[in-house]
Design a protein around this motif. Sequence first.
Motif, PDB file in Angstrom:
ATOM      1  N   GLU A   1      -5.757   2.493  -6.954  1.00 30.88           N
ATOM      2  CA  GLU A   1      -4.711   1.922  -6.478  1.00 30.88           C
ATOM      3  C   GLU A   1      -4.159   0.654  -7.314  1.00 30.88           C
TER       4      GLU A   1
ATOM      5  N   THR B   1     -14.636   3.528   0.417  1.00 29.88           N
ATOM      6  CA  THR B   1     -13.544   2.700  -0.108  1.00 29.88           C
ATOM      7  C   THR B   1     -13.816   1.328  -1.063  1.00 29.88           C
TER       8      THR B   1
ATOM      9  N   ARG C   1     -10.548   1.772  -9.217  1.00 27.87           N
ATOM     10  CA  ARG C   1      -9.886   1.208  -8.072  1.00 27.87           C
ATOM     11  C   ARG C   1      -8.347   1.973  -8.479  1.00 27.87           C
TER      12      ARG C   1
ATOM     13  N   ILE D   1       0.848  -1.192   0.003  1.00 29.86           N
ATOM     14  CA  ILE D   1      -0.162  -0.008  -0.026  1.00 29.86           C
ATOM     15  C   ILE D   1       0.790   1.216   0.015  1.00 29.86           C
TER      16      ILE D   1
ATOM     17  N   LYS E   1      -4.484   7.041   5.667  1.00 31.93           N
ATOM     18  CA  LYS E   1      -5.810   6.852   5.976  1.00 31.93           C
ATOM     19  C   LYS E   1      -6.151   5.857   6.819  1.00 31.93           C
TER      20      LYS E   1
ATOM     21  N   VAL F   1      -2.533   5.672   1.248  1.00 34.03           N
ATOM     22  CA  VAL F   1      -3.535   4.607   1.967  1.00 34.03           C
ATOM     23  C   VAL F   1      -3.318   4.577   3.531  1.00 34.03           C
TER      24      VAL F   1
END
Length: 280
Positions: free
Chosen positions: A224, A160, A222, A129, A136, A133
């Motif tokens: 990420e 999320t 997404r 990650i 968070k 993130v």
Amino acid sequence: MNECDIPTRLGRLHVRVTGTGPPVVLWHSMFVDSSSWDRVLPMLTATRTLHLVDAPSCGSSDPLREATDISACADAAVDLLEDMQRQWGYDTVDWLGNAWGGHVGMDVAARRPDLISTLVAISAPTHPIDAAVRRKVRMLLPLYRLFGPRGPVRSAIEETIFTDHTRAHDREAVQLLRDAIGRAGRRATISAIETAILNRTDLNWAARALTCPTLFVTTDDRGEWTPEEARAVVATMADAREARVRGARVIPALEQPEQLADVVEEFWKAAATDTGRRRL
């Protein structure tokens, strides 16, 4: 549907079994349990025997005694798969994992290729990650300890997991998530968050080591883990491909079950055909 408990080094894992055909093991994402697959079951149980696992600290499985990491979860998954071999006489299984489950499947298949015949990793970045993130999540944990999955904490989780459209228009999906969160204790959930998210390490080594047919399922929402990022990893692998499910963020089985089932079934058929050709 049959149910059983299988002992592992991370405690007892609860498994629901349904369907007919070759065996598939399904390991879910963070913040949910095996019920997160329920909307996709009608499309898969006609041709496959599905083993729906509640991960440690989730559903009806034992809570983690302390936070661990993906590698330790993979060790527990090996215990699970070896017990399934003894109980049901399986040789290998197909693995279907979402996020946490995809990471565990990659680790197992890389280290124990004798256990997994094909791997589907849904919304499962191979990199750790990023800093944003991580910040968070670390901000969320103290609030979760104090208030549990309520108010702004629950809203942050739902934002999320789901797209704006799902949160506004798919009450069933949202309720499935809320029910799963409600079944897990605060302490158990925090250990799972630390294990599956904060302690997620680089899995590019595992991706490069995989020899089984592998599918990375990405989504269009997404940030990420984009389709482009997944395809870059696929290019380094022996037998892999990428497919996108649209209109989903982290858990397509909840948001777009029909699309996901189509993508997975197509992959299984292609993998079976390729295997048959290699045997000729």
